[in-house]
Design a protein around this motif. Structure first.
Motif, PDB file in Angstrom:
ATOM      1  N   GLU A 102       7.722 -14.834  -1.961  1.00 53.48           N
ATOM      2  CA  GLU A 102       8.248 -16.080  -2.507  1.00 53.48           C
ATOM      3  C   GLU A 102       9.616 -15.796  -3.148  1.00 53.48           C
ATOM      4  OE1 GLU A 102       5.108 -17.351  -5.115  1.00 53.48           O
ATOM      5  OE2 GLU A 102       3.606 -17.088  -3.556  1.00 53.48           O
ATOM      6  N   THR A 103       9.785 -16.133  -4.423  1.00 61.58           N
ATOM      7  CA  THR A 103      11.068 -15.867  -5.078  1.00 61.58           C
ATOM      8  C   THR A 103      11.019 -14.608  -5.942  1.00 61.58           C
ATOM      9  OG1 THR A 103      10.453 -17.271  -6.961  1.00 61.58           O
ATOM     10  CG2 THR A 103      11.657 -18.317  -5.146  1.00 61.58           C
ATOM     11  N   PHE A 104      10.010 -13.780  -5.719  1.00 60.42           N
ATOM     12  CA  PHE A 104       9.823 -12.583  -6.534  1.00 60.42           C
ATOM     13  C   PHE A 104      10.134 -11.325  -5.717  1.00 60.42           C
ATOM     14  CE2 PHE A 104       7.014 -15.886  -8.037  1.00 60.42           C
ATOM     15  CZ  PHE A 104       7.166 -15.858  -9.419  1.00 60.42           C
ATOM     16  N   VAL A 105      10.708 -10.334  -6.397  1.00 56.57           N
ATOM     17  CA  VAL A 105      10.985  -9.055  -5.757  1.00 56.57           C
ATOM     18  C   VAL A 105      10.449  -7.945  -6.654  1.00 56.57           C
ATOM     19  CG1 VAL A 105      13.310  -9.015  -6.763  1.00 56.57           C
ATOM     20  CG2 VAL A 105      12.773  -7.513  -4.841  1.00 56.57           C
ATOM     21  N   LEU A 106       9.782  -6.999  -6.056  1.00 56.63           N
ATOM     22  CA  LEU A 106       9.263  -5.835  -6.786  1.00 56.63           C
ATOM     23  C   LEU A 106       9.852  -4.584  -6.176  1.00 56.63           C
ATOM     24  CD1 LEU A 106       5.754  -4.998  -8.051  1.00 56.63           C
ATOM     25  CD2 LEU A 106       6.800  -3.431  -6.428  1.00 56.63           C
ATOM     26  N   GLN A 107      10.273  -3.657  -7.020  1.00 59.63           N
ATOM     27  CA  GLN A 107      10.799  -2.388  -6.537  1.00 59.63           C
ATOM     28  C   GLN A 107      10.232  -1.246  -7.367  1.00 59.63           C
ATOM     29  OE1 GLN A 107      14.619  -2.478  -4.919  1.00 59.63           O
ATOM     30  NE2 GLN A 107      15.134  -0.353  -5.368  1.00 59.63           N
ATOM     31  N   MET A 108       9.899  -0.164  -6.677  1.00 61.80           N
ATOM     32  CA  MET A 108       9.435   1.062  -7.322  1.00 61.80           C
ATOM     33  C   MET A 108      10.294   2.199  -6.808  1.00 61.80           C
ATOM     34  SD  MET A 108       5.310   0.393  -7.014  1.00 61.80           S
ATOM     35  CE  MET A 108       4.785   1.583  -8.266  1.00 61.80           C
ATOM     36  N   LEU A 109      10.768   3.050  -7.722  1.00 62.23           N
ATOM     37  CA  LEU A 109      11.711   4.102  -7.373  1.00 62.23           C
ATOM     38  C   LEU A 109      11.232   5.445  -7.914  1.00 62.23           C
ATOM     39  CD1 LEU A 109      14.952   2.252  -8.534  1.00 62.23           C
ATOM     40  CD2 LEU A 109      14.064   2.325  -6.194  1.00 62.23           C
ATOM     41  N   ALA A 110      11.460   6.482  -7.137  1.00 61.64           N
ATOM     42  CA  ALA A 110      11.269   7.853  -7.606  1.00 61.64           C
ATOM     43  C   ALA A 110      12.631   8.525  -7.668  1.00 61.64           C
ATOM     44  CB  ALA A 110      10.339   8.615  -6.671  1.00 61.64           C
ATOM     45  N   SER A 111      12.723   9.616  -8.404  1.00 58.64           N
ATOM     46  CA  SER A 111      13.988  10.335  -8.524  1.00 58.64           C
ATOM     47  C   SER A 111      13.700  11.824  -8.563  1.00 58.64           C
ATOM     48  CB  SER A 111      14.717   9.907  -9.799  1.00 58.64           C
ATOM     49  OG  SER A 111      14.071  10.456 -10.941  1.00 58.64           O
ATOM     50  N   GLU A 112      14.742  12.615  -8.786  1.00 58.91           N
ATOM     51  CA  GLU A 112      14.557  14.055  -8.887  1.00 58.91           C
ATOM     52  C   GLU A 112      13.722  14.423 -10.100  1.00 58.91           C
ATOM     53  OE1 GLU A 112      18.743  14.959 -11.269  1.00 58.91           O
ATOM     54  OE2 GLU A 112      18.560  15.460  -9.146  1.00 58.91           O
ATOM     55  N   ASP A 113      13.575  13.487 -11.037  1.00 55.64           N
ATOM     56  CA  ASP A 113      12.765  13.734 -12.223  1.00 55.64           C
ATOM     57  C   ASP A 113      11.290  13.420 -11.989  1.00 55.64           C
ATOM     58  OD1 ASP A 113      12.839  14.518 -15.020  1.00 55.64           O
ATOM     59  OD2 ASP A 113      12.227  12.463 -15.457  1.00 55.64           O
ATOM     60  N   ASN A 140       1.319  -0.003  -0.168  1.00 59.66           N
ATOM     61  CA  ASN A 140       2.635   0.529   0.213  1.00 59.66           C
ATOM     62  C   ASN A 140       3.200   1.565  -0.744  1.00 59.66           C
ATOM     63  OD1 ASN A 140       3.502  -1.365   2.616  1.00 59.66           O
ATOM     64  ND2 ASN A 140       2.611  -2.706   1.058  1.00 59.66           N
ATOM     65  N   LEU A 141       2.406   2.006  -1.691  1.00 62.01           N
ATOM     66  CA  LEU A 141       2.873   2.969  -2.678  1.00 62.01           C
ATOM     67  C   LEU A 141       3.376   4.256  -2.039  1.00 62.01           C
ATOM     68  CD1 LEU A 141       3.149   3.684  -5.708  1.00 62.01           C
ATOM     69  CD2 LEU A 141       0.826   4.614  -5.590  1.00 62.01           C
ATOM     70  N   ASP A 142       2.820   4.598  -0.897  1.00 60.33           N
ATOM     71  CA  ASP A 142       3.216   5.838  -0.218  1.00 60.33           C
ATOM     72  C   ASP A 142       4.708   5.885   0.097  1.00 60.33           C
ATOM     73  OD1 ASP A 142       2.261   8.362   0.861  1.00 60.33           O
ATOM     74  OD2 ASP A 142       2.739   7.546   2.835  1.00 60.33           O
ATOM     75  N   SER A 143       5.353   4.715   0.177  1.00 59.87           N
ATOM     76  CA  SER A 143       6.800   4.677   0.441  1.00 59.87           C
ATOM     77  C   SER A 143       7.594   5.366  -0.660  1.00 59.87           C
ATOM     78  CB  SER A 143       7.279   3.227   0.577  1.00 59.87           C
ATOM     79  OG  SER A 143       6.633   2.580   1.655  1.00 59.87           O
ATOM     80  N   VAL A 144       7.054   5.355  -1.892  1.00 57.33           N
ATOM     81  CA  VAL A 144       7.757   5.977  -3.014  1.00 57.33           C
ATOM     82  C   VAL A 144       7.738   7.502  -2.893  1.00 57.33           C
ATOM     83  CG1 VAL A 144       7.860   6.129  -5.540  1.00 57.33           C
ATOM     84  CG2 VAL A 144       7.075   4.020  -4.446  1.00 57.33           C
ATOM     85  N   CYS A 145       6.823   8.011  -2.093  1.00 57.61           N
ATOM     86  CA  CYS A 145       6.628   9.465  -2.023  1.00 57.61           C
ATOM     87  C   CYS A 145       7.300  10.107  -0.812  1.00 57.61           C
ATOM     88  CB  CYS A 145       5.134   9.783  -1.999  1.00 57.61           C
ATOM     89  SG  CYS A 145       4.242   9.160  -3.426  1.00 57.61           S
ATOM     90  N   ASN A 192       6.728   9.638 -13.592  1.00 60.87           N
ATOM     91  CA  ASN A 192       8.130   9.407 -13.937  1.00 60.87           C
ATOM     92  C   ASN A 192       8.896   8.599 -12.896  1.00 60.87           C
ATOM     93  OD1 ASN A 192       7.859  10.754 -16.336  1.00 60.87           O
ATOM     94  ND2 ASN A 192       8.617  12.698 -15.547  1.00 60.87           N
ATOM     95  N   GLY A 193       8.229   7.589 -12.346  1.00 60.75           N
ATOM     96  CA  GLY A 193       8.925   6.641 -11.489  1.00 60.75           C
ATOM     97  C   GLY A 193       9.393   5.447 -12.294  1.00 60.75           C
ATOM     98  N   VAL A 194      10.076   4.534 -11.634  1.00 64.76           N
ATOM     99  CA  VAL A 194      10.561   3.310 -12.270  1.00 64.76           C
ATOM    100  C   VAL A 194      10.042   2.126 -11.478  1.00 64.76           C
ATOM    101  CG1 VAL A 194      12.585   1.958 -12.918  1.00 64.76           C
ATOM    102  CG2 VAL A 194      12.644   4.450 -13.085  1.00 64.76           C
ATOM    103  N   ILE A 195       9.490   1.140 -12.193  1.00 66.13           N
ATOM    104  CA  ILE A 195       8.999  -0.074 -11.552  1.00 66.13           C
ATOM    105  C   ILE A 195       9.702  -1.271 -12.164  1.00 66.13           C
ATOM    106  CG2 ILE A 195       7.039  -0.246 -13.178  1.00 66.13           C
ATOM    107  CD1 ILE A 195       5.435  -1.568 -10.912  1.00 66.13           C
TER     108      ILE A 195
END
Length: 567
Positions: free
Chosen positions: A532-543, A516-521, A557-560
């Motif tokens: 389960e009780t875990f959440v993972l988020q990956m974010l991109a920005s203008e940087d 699902n990495l393509d969602s960041v792009c 330069n993304g954030v995980i």
């Protein structure tokens, strides 16, 4: 954005902005990083190869790794391990001396199963694939699930027939189904370049070290043959934990006993008499290691267990000489799987599952044996999934970073994040399966080759319930340079679109992030996964810099972040 993710963003975004001035300085990088085969003043002179999984070499013994098998002749080649179900071999496999009393019930049940297999096969000799297939059948699956890995291996070791003289394992790199043949070829090219820099003529000598494997004899033939087929001379360096212990005790004649004690490895002197004799001679001749290492242009460490590699070589005369020649620029090194993890100077990752790592943290402790919970052999406070690491590190070739392997396919992002945060590692690199990273340890230049890519984590930090870092994901063909524990420059190679055949959102030990990495792009430029009780988020920005390719993209330069949610 939730308060948690707001805090995560603030924690990691500052480091991402700090990188923006240096990441993707394309012109400077292109001038300093050229293809590995180029012979010029700008040749990067690769001296390290890390592969994200063990080499899967197409051979007569491993036809599953071949794109074609019509070249295999069972009358002229060794094609399988063979096992005997005779009374003698079954008694050896089940003798009380090697089974703890608390496992008597399993041992007795296994005795009945092996007797049934004698009737089922109606013959005394069985090839490995048929025996394993029968063990995994519905009739015996319950028993198999209750056997620890050590117990299962013990049974097969004692049932195995001696290797037949005159039938050798044949390798066919041209028929390899994945990129392992390319990795072998590129490593031989590195050895040839090193040979020239050392002022020597002729074929380079590559030493193959199998000390990380439980059975250090099993993959010797395929690796030595592969490097020879690609144009090098290659020999086995027979170092392992048994040799080290036997030397220290001045008991080389007791090698077989030390194998049993330290590797859970049985009857190798009976099954591989010629390899045993070779290792016995090596154990008794301390000067042999120095002679081989001085002659070598490259050393390749196969996979298995990073912990076992550490125990075999850390503090040894062999490793000291390897490190000296490497630091003097006279030796290239390569590592596959656990061999790649062991290249670091500190905090070598040795075990762990992402779920357990995120929830329970990292432990500077000996790695537990697989299945140790079944036979009560786990170290106190640990289980088979505990994240463990060796703070003293591995072989010391790579500094200011930690390395993990098979990250995308086995969902190891969580354990890599946890170890990086727990050890304050400035940089953590997670290599994908069937992918290799070529490096120049002095300049920090690197190139990715193979099927997939590598995850870079910088500035990881966290607490008992939250982890976060700046991330970059680069794929095959991309180049870059590492400096001062961070990704200093990167050039993202153009990629062909990929059609994903199956997709999961499970990211703990599975391919959820990879799929699902393509969602960041695209779109909102963020990925959010729940399990389960875990959440993972990956974010991109203008940087962030993004190479948008359908299927799997590249990001810098993304954030995980990973967190445990309140129930």
């Amino acid at each position: 954005m939730s308060s948690f993710w707001s805090r995560l963003w603030k924690v990691t975004l500052s480091s991402a902005f700090a990188l923006s001035a240096s990441v993707l300085v394309v012109l400077a990088l292109v001038q300093s990083v050229t293809p590995a085969h180029a012979q010029s003043s700008t040749d990067p002179q690769w001296n390290v190869m890390l592969t994200g999984s063990e080499l899967r070499l197409c051979s007569s013994m491993n036809s599953d790794y071949c794109s074609s098998t019509d070249w295999i002749n069972a009358n002229e080649m060794r094609t399988a391990r063979l096992f005997q179900l005779t009374d003698v071999r079954r008694r050896e496999a089940l003798r009380r001396a090697v089974w703890p009393r608390e496992r008597d019930e399993v041992r007795e049940e296994l005795s009945v199963v092996l007797e049934e297999m004698v009737d089922f096969f109606a013959r005394g000799v069985v090839p490995e694939y048929r025996l394993v297939e029968r063990f995994r059948s519905r009739a015996y699956l319950d028993l198999l699930m209750r056997l620890s890995e050590a117990e299962y291996d013990r049974v097969l070791d004692n049932l195995e027939m001696p290797r037949l003289e005159g039938l050798d394992e044949h390798v066919n790199l041209a028929a390899n189904a994945d990129y392992s043949a390319e990795f072998v070829t590129r490593f031989v090219a590195m050895a040839e370049d090193q040979q020239q820099r050392n002022g020597r003529e002729g074929k380079p000598l590559i030493l193959v070290v199998t000390a990380g494997e439980r059975d250090t004899f099993r993959s010797v033939d395929s690796h030595v043959a592969a490097f020879k087929q690609a144009g090098a001379d290659a020999v086995w360096l027979p170092a392992d934990v048994a040799v080290r212990a036997a030397r220290e005790a001045n008991e080389c004649r007791a090698l077989e006993s030390y194998r049993r004690q330290l590797s859970g490895n049985y009857d190798r002197d009976r099954v591989h008499p010629s390899r045993h004799a070779e290792q016995l001679a090596y154990c008794s001749n301390v000067a042999q290691a120095e002679q081989l290492i001085q002659q070598a242009s490259a050393v390749f460490f196969t996979g298995g267990s990073a912990q076992r590699l550490f125990r075999a070589l850390q503090g040894s005369a062999e490793l000291a000489l390897l490190q000296t020649r490497f630091s003097e620029g006279k030796l290239a090194v390569g590592g596959a799987g656990a061999g790649a993890q062991a290249m670091v100077a500190t905090n070598m990752l040795t075990n762990g599952h992402s779920r357990d790592a995120i929830r329970n943290g990292a432990f500077a402790a000996t790695a537990p044996m697989p299945g140790c919970d079944l036979d009560n052999t786990c170290p106190r406070g640990l289980n088979p999934n505990s994240l463990t690491y060796e703070p003293l590190g591995g072989f010391g070739m790579l500094r200011n970073l930690i390395v993990d392997t098979d990250v995308s396919h086995r969902g190891r992002q969580g354990r890599l994040l946890r170890l990086a945060a727990s050890t304050n590692a400035p940089l953590a690199i997670g290599l994908d399966r069937d992918t290799a990273m070529l490096m120049n340890s002095a300049s920090g230049a690197f190139e990715l080759i193979g099927q997939d890519g590598a995850l870079f984590l910088e500035g990881a930090q966290g607490n008992d319930s939250m982890l976060a870092a700046t991330f970059h994901y680069l794929r095959s063909g991309s180049m870059g340079r590492i400096e001062s524990g961070r990704l200093h420059t990167a050039v993202l190679a153009a990629q062909q679109p990929q059609r994903l055949e199956s997709i999961t959102t499970r990211f703990l030990g599975d391919t959820g992030v990879y799929d699902n990495l393509d969602s960041v792009c695209r779109g909102s430029q963020q990925l959010r996964l729940l399990q389960e009780t875990f959440v993972l988020q990956m974010l991109a920005s203008e940087d962030s810099e993004i190479e948008r390719t359908a299927g799997r993209c590249q990001v810098t330069n993304g954030v995980i972040g990973v967190a445990i949610q309140a129930p």
